[in-house]
Write an enzyme that holds these catalytic residues in place. Structure first.
Site: not given
Ligand code: CA2
Length: 158
Positions: A23-24, A31, A36, A87, A90, A93, A100, A111, A113, A120
């Site tokens: 997701p996301n 952002r 990132y 990847n 979220a 966690h 599973d 995996e 990230h 963090r």
């Molecule tokens: O560091 C990673 O790749 C994460 O898997 C990214 C996830 C975060 O919840 C994990 O803890 C670590 C977040 C993905 C969403 O990322 C965005 C970043 C910038 C803008 C929009 C989405």
């Protein structure tokens, strides 16, 4: 039109790798560049395409914001895939369902990230995926995806 026989033979012998993004990650680059970087998901797909070409992998690159869809795709990897890069974002966690589903696989799972969740917030410190992954790569930016494909190449050729 059908491809030449030699080309069909090559495609059929190529390792098939499923690359899943949670997701996301479709919003990447919009952002938190300090965490990132400024690359987008399209940039990651381009990087994976280039690496796959060099390693003779056939990749299937996907992203979903839905836990169940990711579970369906992981189950799909039971048939005809040689490795998975994931990847889970979220869901890393939170998701026992993804844990599973990955546990069902008998192929290597890497995996990835982009950031290093261990450095963090405390709620990012536990991964439900790490215990069912062959290896975890974190904190290397989008280059981590390329490293994941190289790791799979080594594992699948050893
Ligand atoms: O560091 C990673 O790749 C994460 O898997 C990214 C996830 C975060 O919840 C994990 O803890 C670590 C977040 C993905 C969403 O990322 C965005 C970043 C910038 C803008 C929009 C989405």
């Amino acid at each position: 039109m059908q491809q030449p026989k030699a080309q069909r033979k090559k495609i059929n012998s190529m390792k098939r790798i499923l690359i899943l993004n949670g997701p996301n990650l479709n919003m990447l680059g919009q952002r938190e560049p300090e965490i990132y970087g400024t690359h987008t998901l399209d940039d990651i797909e381009t990087l994976c395409d280039q690496k796959a070409k060099a390693l003779d992998f056939k990749i299937d690159f996907r992203q979903s914001n839905h836990e169940g869809e990711l579970v369906d795709w992981i189950q799909m990897a039971l048939k005809g895939y040689d490795g998975v890069v994931i990847n889970p974002a979220a869901y890393t966690h939170t998701s026992v369902a993804i844990h599973d589903a990955l546990k069902l696989l008998k192929i290597p799972v890497i995996e990835v990230h982009i950031s290093d969740p261990a450095k963090r917030e405390a709620f990012r410190h536990h991964s439900y995926v790490a215990s069912v992954a062959t290896q975890t790569i974190a904190g290397k930016g989008i280059a981590g995806y390329g490293e994941a494909l190289e790791t799979l190449n080594k594992l699948l050729n050893s």
